[in-house]
Write an enzyme that holds these catalytic residues in place. Structure first.
Site, PDB file in Angstrom:
ATOM      1  N   GLU A  60      41.960  11.249  64.905  1.00  0.00           N
ATOM      2  CA  GLU A  60      43.023  12.242  64.771  1.00  0.00           C
ATOM      3  C   GLU A  60      44.409  11.651  64.967  1.00  0.00           C
ATOM      4  O   GLU A  60      45.343  11.969  64.228  1.00  0.00           O
ATOM      5  CB  GLU A  60      42.807  13.406  65.737  1.00  0.00           C
ATOM      6  CG  GLU A  60      41.685  14.368  65.334  1.00  0.00           C
ATOM      7  CD  GLU A  60      40.313  13.899  65.763  1.00  0.00           C
ATOM      8  OE1 GLU A  60      40.209  12.821  66.383  1.00  0.00           O
ATOM      9  OE2 GLU A  60      39.329  14.617  65.477  1.00  0.00           O
ATOM     10  N   HIS A 129      36.470  22.787  73.286  1.00  0.00           N
ATOM     11  CA  HIS A 129      36.558  23.179  71.878  1.00  0.00           C
ATOM     12  C   HIS A 129      37.180  24.561  71.672  1.00  0.00           C
ATOM     13  O   HIS A 129      37.093  25.107  70.588  1.00  0.00           O
ATOM     14  CB  HIS A 129      35.160  23.195  71.245  1.00  0.00           C
ATOM     15  CG  HIS A 129      34.623  21.845  70.883  1.00  0.00           C
ATOM     16  ND1 HIS A 129      34.492  20.823  71.783  1.00  0.00           N
ATOM     17  CD2 HIS A 129      34.182  21.345  69.693  1.00  0.00           C
ATOM     18  CE1 HIS A 129      33.975  19.763  71.173  1.00  0.00           C
ATOM     19  NE2 HIS A 129      33.783  20.065  69.905  1.00  0.00           N
TER      20      HIS A 129
HETATM   21  C1  TPP Z   1      38.154  14.358  68.657  1.00  0.00           C
HETATM   22  C2  TPP Z   1      37.071  15.054  67.944  1.00  0.00           C
HETATM   23  N1  TPP Z   1      37.141  15.136  66.605  1.00  0.00           N
HETATM   24  C3  TPP Z   1      36.167  15.767  65.924  1.00  0.00           C
HETATM   25  C4  TPP Z   1      35.114  16.321  66.567  1.00  0.00           C
HETATM   26  C5  TPP Z   1      34.042  17.068  65.799  1.00  0.00           C
HETATM   27  N2  TPP Z   1      32.832  16.260  65.748  1.00  0.00           N
HETATM   28  C6  TPP Z   1      31.890  16.440  66.682  1.00  0.00           C
HETATM   29  S1  TPP Z   1      30.672  15.368  66.505  1.00  0.00           S
HETATM   30  C7  TPP Z   1      31.353  14.656  65.180  1.00  0.00           C
HETATM   31  C8  TPP Z   1      30.656  13.519  64.528  1.00  0.00           C
HETATM   32  C9  TPP Z   1      30.457  12.363  65.443  1.00  0.00           C
HETATM   33  O1  TPP Z   1      29.563  11.454  64.910  1.00  0.00           O
HETATM   34  P1  TPP Z   1      29.001  10.218  65.714  1.00  0.00           P
HETATM   35  O2  TPP Z   1      30.056   9.647  66.580  1.00  0.00           O
HETATM   36  O3  TPP Z   1      28.382   9.311  64.733  1.00  0.00           O
HETATM   37  O4  TPP Z   1      27.898  10.830  66.695  1.00  0.00           O
HETATM   38  P2  TPP Z   1      26.548  11.595  66.298  1.00  0.00           P
HETATM   39  O5  TPP Z   1      26.897  13.021  66.111  1.00  0.00           O
HETATM   40  O6  TPP Z   1      26.000  10.982  65.091  1.00  0.00           O
HETATM   41  O7  TPP Z   1      25.666  11.450  67.489  1.00  0.00           O
HETATM   42  C10 TPP Z   1      32.551  15.280  64.864  1.00  0.00           C
HETATM   43  C11 TPP Z   1      33.413  14.917  63.735  1.00  0.00           C
HETATM   44  C12 TPP Z   1      35.099  16.250  67.985  1.00  0.00           C
HETATM   45  N3  TPP Z   1      34.133  16.815  68.699  1.00  0.00           N
HETATM   46  N4  TPP Z   1      36.075  15.590  68.640  1.00  0.00           N
END
Ligand code: TPP
Ligand code: MG
Lengths: 325, 351
Positions: A60, A129
């Site tokens: 972000e 959130h």
């Molecule tokens: C700062 C932030 N941006 C966006 C999100 C929304 N979000 C939650 S999980 C996620 C994907 C994360 O993927 P990864 O790091 O690969 O972990 P996984 O879910 O695969 O375990 C996103 C975009 C968030 N929670 N926090």
């Protein structure tokens, strides 16, 4: 008139503005191939291609900052935050860079950027959130803040926000995305800084923004039917600029004020509204101003309690009745 | 891959007794069944908000946490159920938490993404992508500062490596020689975005090289290998105060969260291929059968027990009460929860 959802209204606003102005683009996490985490950008990648509908990594600070930088050169980015709650990762970019660069450059630079996404509680996603940062953002001169609660407003305000030459923080609500209403086919704009009297009344002014307006309208109905109290509901729509005139006109008519918002109370938007009313319409008040806001704690997860923590029709009705005593 | 992992002879694994191996298998099974049970509870409307399931990734948390020393610590993201169980949290409290009940591990305040158990060296459960990683470096800093012999493991997903906070933490850890192992659970996707669409370069762990930090990759479908690599870097962290980045290849079978329709970014065939050939439970089970540690009978029994435990947890959660409205404003400030020691004056909660 076609009936569309709040989500579709936002989608149409973006599409229309992207067609109108080739400098408008959309950037954010999952906005393209995934069609948007909340499907607000559905179909836009197909229509405009990956040069203008840009999927970003989960960075972000990086991509919001990049959008702000591009806007200084005249690009007009619409930046989607999957949740407004994630703005804190980009806080410096938004509230130091975008908010201040015009001032610090003595007016040489402007940032025509829109940062948009949902900013609401009520979906049991917990404290990290569920932020509603309209008060925090509005506390920073240099940014504008808009919080629409209907499809009609969302469309007209987003189009204006995209055309605006200042940074506009546009705060939506996941719970409202499926709400439907009639929205004209022909193009229209709603200027920022124009409140909307969503229900006319004479005994009490309920002043609200965001989803709290929807709750307040329900309560106004109950007040009329069950208690013969005629409540006026003023939807701020825009927090900064703020339509002082409409607020004051309503107060001068009803002489009683209930402020409702999803913010936590301390330094919430309604603290400023209350100040303005007592400053400019003190003699018009027949009773102290009352507020309903979220219970002063980080957002609780527990689903039934989150409902209680937030303004809801029960809490608003109770406060309204107390105010009318 | 041979049926029995070459890592079975690694020092950390060669000393495992039959019972210890069965216990590891049981951990994998318990997590899988707990997750499946919580999915059913979600579908029955018992759980609000998000539910990010760990199904498919079990060997990562179980492997890493099984080699923790007494004063080693864990912090992770929102996909946190597996780690919570791997450090020994009680499934009743975990299920009650997602039900939002006062008997939950966070009293119903945190939900699925925010499990905590400091007494088990488990520091959460964090919802902001990458946000927990500086905290992980801070746990390591704290251990070193307090002259305690231990290390921290900070887990993140493959998408989290693109957060600035992660890189700042990497640099601090390397600069200050912090006893931390940064574990990247690379399940190939961050929500609907594949690694190649989100991350420059070909290796995530290799980014550590920019900070002159050790890095390694690991097959996360092989519990033995996870144990070997996690132990290696935890030991170095603990003994030499050297951080490392360990990228563990894994896969999630379910959508990003239960709400993810899972239609735009990968094929069904891909998921099935993983389930068929790389399932960490199947792989470990096959190994233990070949090693003559497990029998069909024990497998069946463990499965029954794991299901029964998950059901019991759900019944406990169902029967538990919700917190009260008064509870909403508790647990905000230490001082307000410890009024006998309060020194501040003035009002602190408003309406
Ligand atoms: C700062 C932030 N941006 C966006 C999100 C929304 N979000 C939650 S999980 C996620 C994907 C994360 O993927 P990864 O790091 O690969 O972990 P996984 O879910 O695969 O375990 C996103 C975009 C968030 N929670 N926090
Ligand atoms: Mg991932």
């Amino acid at each position: 008139m076609p009936v569309i959802t709040y989500r579709e209204a936002l989608n149409q606003a973006m599409e229309e503005e992207m067609r109108r102005d080739p400098n408008v683009l959309l950037m954010g996490e999952e906005v393209g191939q995934f069609n948007g985490a909340y499907k607000v950008s559905e179909g836009l990648l197909d229509k405009f291609g990956p040069e203008r509908v840009i999927d970003t990594p989960i960075s972000e600070a990086g991509f919001i900052g990049a959008g702000i930088g591009a806007s200084m050169l005249g690009v007009r980015p619409i930046m989607e935050l999957m949740f407004w709650s994630f703005y804190s990762v980009a806080f410096d970019q938004i509230l130091n860079n975008a908010a201040n660069v015009r001032y610090m450059s003595g007016g040489q630079i402007n940032c025509p950027i829109v940062i948009r996404g949902p900013a609401n509680g009520g979906t049991n996603v917990g404290a990290t959130h569920s932020h509603t940062p309209e008060n925090v953002c509005a506390n920073h001169p240099g940014v504008k803040v808009v919080v629409p609660c209907t499809a009609y407003d969302a469309k007209g305000l987003l189009k204006s926000a995209i055309r605006d030459n200042d940074p506009v923080m546009f705060m939506e609500n996941t719970i409202l995305y499926n709400d439907r209403m009639e929205v004209p086919e022909e193009e229209y704009l709603i200027p920022l800084g124009k409140a909307d009297v969503k229900r006319v009344g004479k005994d009490l002014s309920i002043i609200a923004h965001g989803r709290s307006v929807i709750h307040s309208l329900k309560v106004a109905e109950i007040l009329q039917e069950k208690y013969n109290i005629s409540a006026e509901v003023v939807d701020l729509r825009s927090i900064r600029p703020l339509d002082e005139e409409t607020i004051l006109a309503s107060v001068r008519k009803t002489h009683r004020v209930l402020l409702v918002e999803e913010n936590k109370p301390f330094c919430g938007v309604d603290a400023q509204i209350a100040y303005i009313i007592q400053d400019k319409a003190f003699d018009d008040l027949d009773a102290p101003i009352k507020r309903v806001s979220s219970i002063d704690a980080p957002q609780i997860y527990c689903p039934p309690l989150e409902k209680e923590q937030m303004p809801n029709p029960d809490r608003i009705l109770k406060a309204a009745l107390a105010l009318m005593k | 891959m041979p049926v029995v992992s070459p890592f079975v002879t690694a020092a950390i694994n060669s000393g495992l007794s039959k019972d210890a191996k069965i216990a590891l298998y049981r951990e994998l099974m318990r997590i899988r069944r707990f997750e499946e049970r919580s999915l059913r509870a979600y579908q029955a409307g018992k759980i609000g908000g998000f539910l990010h399931l760990y199904i498919g990734q079990e060997a990562v948390a179980v492997g890493c946490c099984s080699v923790m020393g007494k004063d080693d610590h864990v912090i992770t993201a929102y996909r946190d159920h597996g780690h919570a169980m791997a450090v020994g949290m009680d499934t009743k409290a975990l299920m009650a938490e997602v039900f939002g009940k006062v008997t939950g591990c966070s009293k119903g305040k945190g939900g699925s993404m925010h499990y905590f158990a400091p007494e088990k060296n488990y520091w959460g459960g964090h919802g902001i992508v990458g946000g927990q990683i500086p905290l992980g470096a801070g746990l390591a800093f704290g251990l070193k500062y307090l002259k305690r012999k231990g290390a921290a493991m900070a887990f993140m997903g493959d998408g989290a490596v693109n957060q600035g906070a992660v890189h700042e933490a990497f640099n601090l850890a390397a600069l200050w020689n912090l006893p931390v192992v940064f574990v990247i659970e690379n399940n190939r996707y961050s929500m609907g975005t594949s690694q190649s669409r989100s991350s420059a370069g070909t290796s995530l762990a290799q980014r550590a090289a920019g900070y002159s930090m050790a890095w390694d990759v690991c097959n996360g479908h092989d519990l033995y290998e996870v144990r070997e690599k996690a132990d290696k870097y935890l030991t170095i962290a603990r003994e030499q105060h050297k951080p490392a980045v360990l990228e563990i290849d894994t896969y999630r079978y379910r959508g990003h969260s239960v709400a993810d329709p899972d239609k735009t970014y990968r094929s069904k065939a891909e998921i099935e291929e993983y389930q068929k050939t790389k399932d960490p439970i199947n792989i470990f089970q096959a190994s233990l059968l070949a090693e003559k540690v497990l029998t069909q009978e024990i497998i069946e029994k463990i499965d029954q027990e794991a299901r029964a435990e998950a059901d019991l947890a759900a019944e406990f959660a169902e029967a538990s009460p919700y917190p009260t409205v008064e509870d909403i404003t508790k647990d905000i400030y230490w001082e307000e929860d410890n009024l006998d020691k309060k020194v501040s004056q003035g009002r602190i909660i408003f309406d």
